[in-house]
Design a protein around this motif. Sequence first.
Motif, PDB file in Angstrom:
ATOM      1  N   ARG A   8       0.829  -1.202   0.000  1.00 39.18           N
ATOM      2  CA  ARG A   8       0.000   0.000   0.000  1.00 39.18           C
ATOM      3  C   ARG A   8       0.866   1.256   0.000  1.00 39.18           C
ATOM      4  O   ARG A   8       0.553   2.242  -0.687  1.00 39.18           O
ATOM      5  CB  ARG A   8      -0.929   0.003   1.215  1.00 39.18           C
ATOM      6  N   GLU A  50      -7.059  -5.680  -4.439  1.00 39.87           N
ATOM      7  CA  GLU A  50      -7.951  -4.892  -3.592  1.00 39.87           C
ATOM      8  C   GLU A  50      -7.198  -3.758  -2.902  1.00 39.87           C
ATOM      9  O   GLU A  50      -7.663  -2.612  -2.876  1.00 39.87           O
ATOM     10  CB  GLU A  50      -8.607  -5.791  -2.545  1.00 39.87           C
ATOM     11  N   ALA A  51      -6.028  -4.073  -2.352  1.00 33.29           N
ATOM     12  CA  ALA A  51      -5.248  -3.046  -1.655  1.00 33.29           C
ATOM     13  C   ALA A  51      -4.844  -1.934  -2.610  1.00 33.29           C
ATOM     14  O   ALA A  51      -4.928  -0.738  -2.273  1.00 33.29           O
ATOM     15  CB  ALA A  51      -4.012  -3.685  -1.016  1.00 33.29           C
ATOM     16  N   TYR A  53      -6.322  -1.075  -5.480  1.00 34.30           N
ATOM     17  CA  TYR A  53      -7.525  -0.354  -5.902  1.00 34.30           C
ATOM     18  C   TYR A  53      -7.940   0.663  -4.841  1.00 34.30           C
ATOM     19  O   TYR A  53      -8.241   1.827  -5.154  1.00 34.30           O
ATOM     20  CB  TYR A  53      -8.647  -1.362  -6.154  1.00 34.30           C
ATOM     21  N   GLU A  54      -7.956   0.225  -3.598  1.00 37.37           N
ATOM     22  CA  GLU A  54      -8.378   1.128  -2.526  1.00 37.37           C
ATOM     23  C   GLU A  54      -7.456   2.339  -2.420  1.00 37.37           C
ATOM     24  O   GLU A  54      -7.931   3.485  -2.276  1.00 37.37           O
ATOM     25  CB  GLU A  54      -8.413   0.366  -1.199  1.00 37.37           C
ATOM     26  N   GLU A  55      -6.159   2.115  -2.514  1.00 35.33           N
ATOM     27  CA  GLU A  55      -5.223   3.233  -2.391  1.00 35.33           C
ATOM     28  C   GLU A  55      -5.325   4.183  -3.590  1.00 35.33           C
ATOM     29  O   GLU A  55      -5.261   5.406  -3.437  1.00 35.33           O
ATOM     30  CB  GLU A  55      -3.794   2.708  -2.251  1.00 35.33           C
ATOM     31  N   LYS A 105      -7.980   4.717  -5.572  1.00 38.54           N
ATOM     32  CA  LYS A 105      -9.243   5.463  -5.539  1.00 38.54           C
ATOM     33  C   LYS A 105      -9.255   6.497  -4.412  1.00 38.54           C
ATOM     34  O   LYS A 105      -9.953   7.518  -4.522  1.00 38.54           O
ATOM     35  CB  LYS A 105     -10.415   4.500  -5.399  1.00 38.54           C
ATOM     36  N   LYS A 106      -8.493   6.265  -3.333  1.00 37.34           N
ATOM     37  CA  LYS A 106      -8.362   7.291  -2.299  1.00 37.34           C
ATOM     38  C   LYS A 106      -7.661   8.528  -2.862  1.00 37.34           C
ATOM     39  O   LYS A 106      -7.992   9.666  -2.513  1.00 37.34           O
ATOM     40  CB  LYS A 106      -7.549   6.756  -1.117  1.00 37.34           C
ATOM     41  N   LYS A 109     -10.632   9.212  -7.362  1.00 37.46           N
ATOM     42  CA  LYS A 109     -11.616   8.199  -7.744  1.00 37.46           C
ATOM     43  C   LYS A 109     -11.738   8.041  -9.249  1.00 37.46           C
ATOM     44  O   LYS A 109     -12.279   7.033  -9.738  1.00 37.46           O
ATOM     45  CB  LYS A 109     -12.982   8.549  -7.159  1.00 37.46           C
ATOM     46  N   SER A 119     -14.950  -6.199  -7.747  1.00 37.36           N
ATOM     47  CA  SER A 119     -15.172  -4.818  -7.305  1.00 37.36           C
ATOM     48  C   SER A 119     -13.915  -3.971  -7.347  1.00 37.36           C
ATOM     49  O   SER A 119     -13.963  -2.777  -7.026  1.00 37.36           O
ATOM     50  CB  SER A 119     -15.719  -4.824  -5.865  1.00 37.36           C
ATOM     51  N   PHE A 120     -12.777  -4.573  -7.751  1.00 33.55           N
ATOM     52  CA  PHE A 120     -11.512  -3.871  -7.571  1.00 33.55           C
ATOM     53  C   PHE A 120     -10.709  -3.701  -8.865  1.00 33.55           C
ATOM     54  O   PHE A 120      -9.486  -3.643  -8.846  1.00 33.55           O
ATOM     55  CB  PHE A 120     -10.674  -4.604  -6.516  1.00 33.55           C
TER      56      PHE A 120
END
Length: 672
Positions: free
Chosen positions: A136, A179-180, A182-184, A186-187, A190, A217-218
């Motif tokens: 991350r 997933e990790a 994607y989350e970082e 989009k933070k 987006k 979802s990612f």
Amino acid sequence: MVFYDTTSRLTWCVFVSILVLFPTVVLHSSANSNEDQQSQDDEAATSPYGICAHLTWGDDYDDAEFQLQQMKSAGIGWARVDFPWKHMETQKGEWTYDRSDNVLELSGSLDVNILPILIAEPAWASPAYQHLDDWRSYVQNVVGRYKNKLRYWEIWNEQNGPHTWYGEPNAAQYARLLEAAYEEIKKIDKDLVVVIGGHSGIPTEYIEALYAAGAGSFFDVMNVHPYQIDPESYQFREQLDELKNLMGQHGDDGKPIWITEYGISTQNSVPKVSELLSGVVSGGLAAIDSQREDWSPLLLDDPNYLGGFGYKAEAIAMNMFKPMSPEKIKLEDLKALEPSKNGLIVLPPTETFPINYFDDIERYVQRGGVLMFWDGVPLYYDATKYSRDNPLNSIVSTSYRERLHVGWEAYWTKDGVPTSSTSNSPGRSWTADIDFPEKTPKASRFLNSGAIKDNDEFLPIIYSSNDSYQGVSAAVYKFDSELKGGLIVLSFIGVTWGETEERQAQRLPRKYLSTLQAGISLMFWYEFLAHEWDPFHNEDHFGIVGREHNHKPAFTAMATLTQARPPGSSVVEEFWRSDSGDLYHPQWKRPDGNLAWAIWKPEGEQTYSIRVKGDIHDTFDYLGNQIPISMNNGEATLVFSESIVYIIGPEEIEFTKTIGVNPPENLRITGN
């Protein structure tokens, strides 16, 4: 819409409504897609032409400016570039961005888009899926630094392969990594787009496992590397449709599909391989019968023998026997052959054989004939059962090799045998015959005398070695037992693999056009620069520019394609090949409003009479050479072959295949 005429002329007509639609909108749109995602896909589709380049690594980094300039001149809009974690964070918390900064400055000045790959963890964070906090941090730092310059981010590469994951591919492990990331991402923004790592092949079972692990979802863009599947084939379209159906089942039918790697290697140049093999053959024949001069070699070229020789293998064989011109025979000819007249039969370069013809092969050697096997372990797979997807099902018993007195060993049959040799040397009697290039093939299968009988002789021609092992990779089996002829055997794998540079160039635009017709909005050729360090290693020869910065013909073919079908062109009609599959004719509307066609045959050539409606503005081949057309009362004659003919301008083209066809076949393509 397709209409069929029931008259004696085989007639089919294609009527196409011209709509200014990007292929991604037509073939990827769905009720579930959203405006943001569609705009992302349209942005990528403004240039469908990408290429892979390791611009942040080694010699490629030193060449980055040259490569990007040449990409620009060829009309290539995208470069796929590694952003290796281990190079950017060499020590934990110590970041280095010099190379990526410089590459992005150069690409920005030349208006070449970059698709970065987040990949390659440092040793202290391996495996990456078990060090997600560090992963991350890498994503945060790199994406945060370049968020205003780079919109698309690819996460890993060929994660479904054992060599690019951690031994055994594991969808759940990769899903955690994805997933990790994607989350970082989009933070940070987006609107940034996450491209799933390019899958080796189109592995629907693995992708289904990803969905089961929650990965749907990612990611925003699906991504495949269909090296094993010809994009021109019906099989490619079937597998692509299977992937689309799978995505639809999970609500992802609105996501675009990209191909971030596809390519054709030109390793094993015909002159280099022929030069090496000719010494093996001449020395081997002299060892079997030093008094004989006229061997009248024959090529056993039969489609029932796993497709026969193929273009590259035939070129090598013909070059190997110069000035002789070997004739071709079929399996059914074996029984009638007289060894005293036709001494040497060269079999197709493969480890497979047609088991139902083995008795004929054996009898030929019993009567004094000589066979040449020249790819791996002879007589290993049954050609009647062989499948590239599951070759283990076709392994035959050792009895067939024993009947021809062939002994062998490999790393999976005997401890201490290497998976690959590091050097080659000629047998003592063949020092003058064998001319090794600077880099030589690597062996993983080795021949021995374990099956010879009576007065047979086993004569090593080439030894292949590493620090702790020496084996034989080329040998003569000289028989004086129930067998009376001989064998010349080379156990190197893949010396005929790869294509010629000409065929690489012929196929490059055909693959791009085929994927565009299938609704792929962006494809990256692998790769730009061919390092050409090792003439026998495929990875060194995919590129379209040579090590000395010379343009291979494929570079010219790429530049011609991007001029014939400029970015912003749109597919006119998805129907683009004849029912018989022997004529391909994709059509598009160019940004200048002109209609254009690319026409080719997948194999061979055929003369057609053409009639056009409207003006022909330009006609040229895959390398941009002009093709003069002499119209007579609105008709002309053209030869279509494996090389594309581009035709720009007319509203309608009618083709009539008249040479050698009775009744003639007629095809009319219209643009309105």
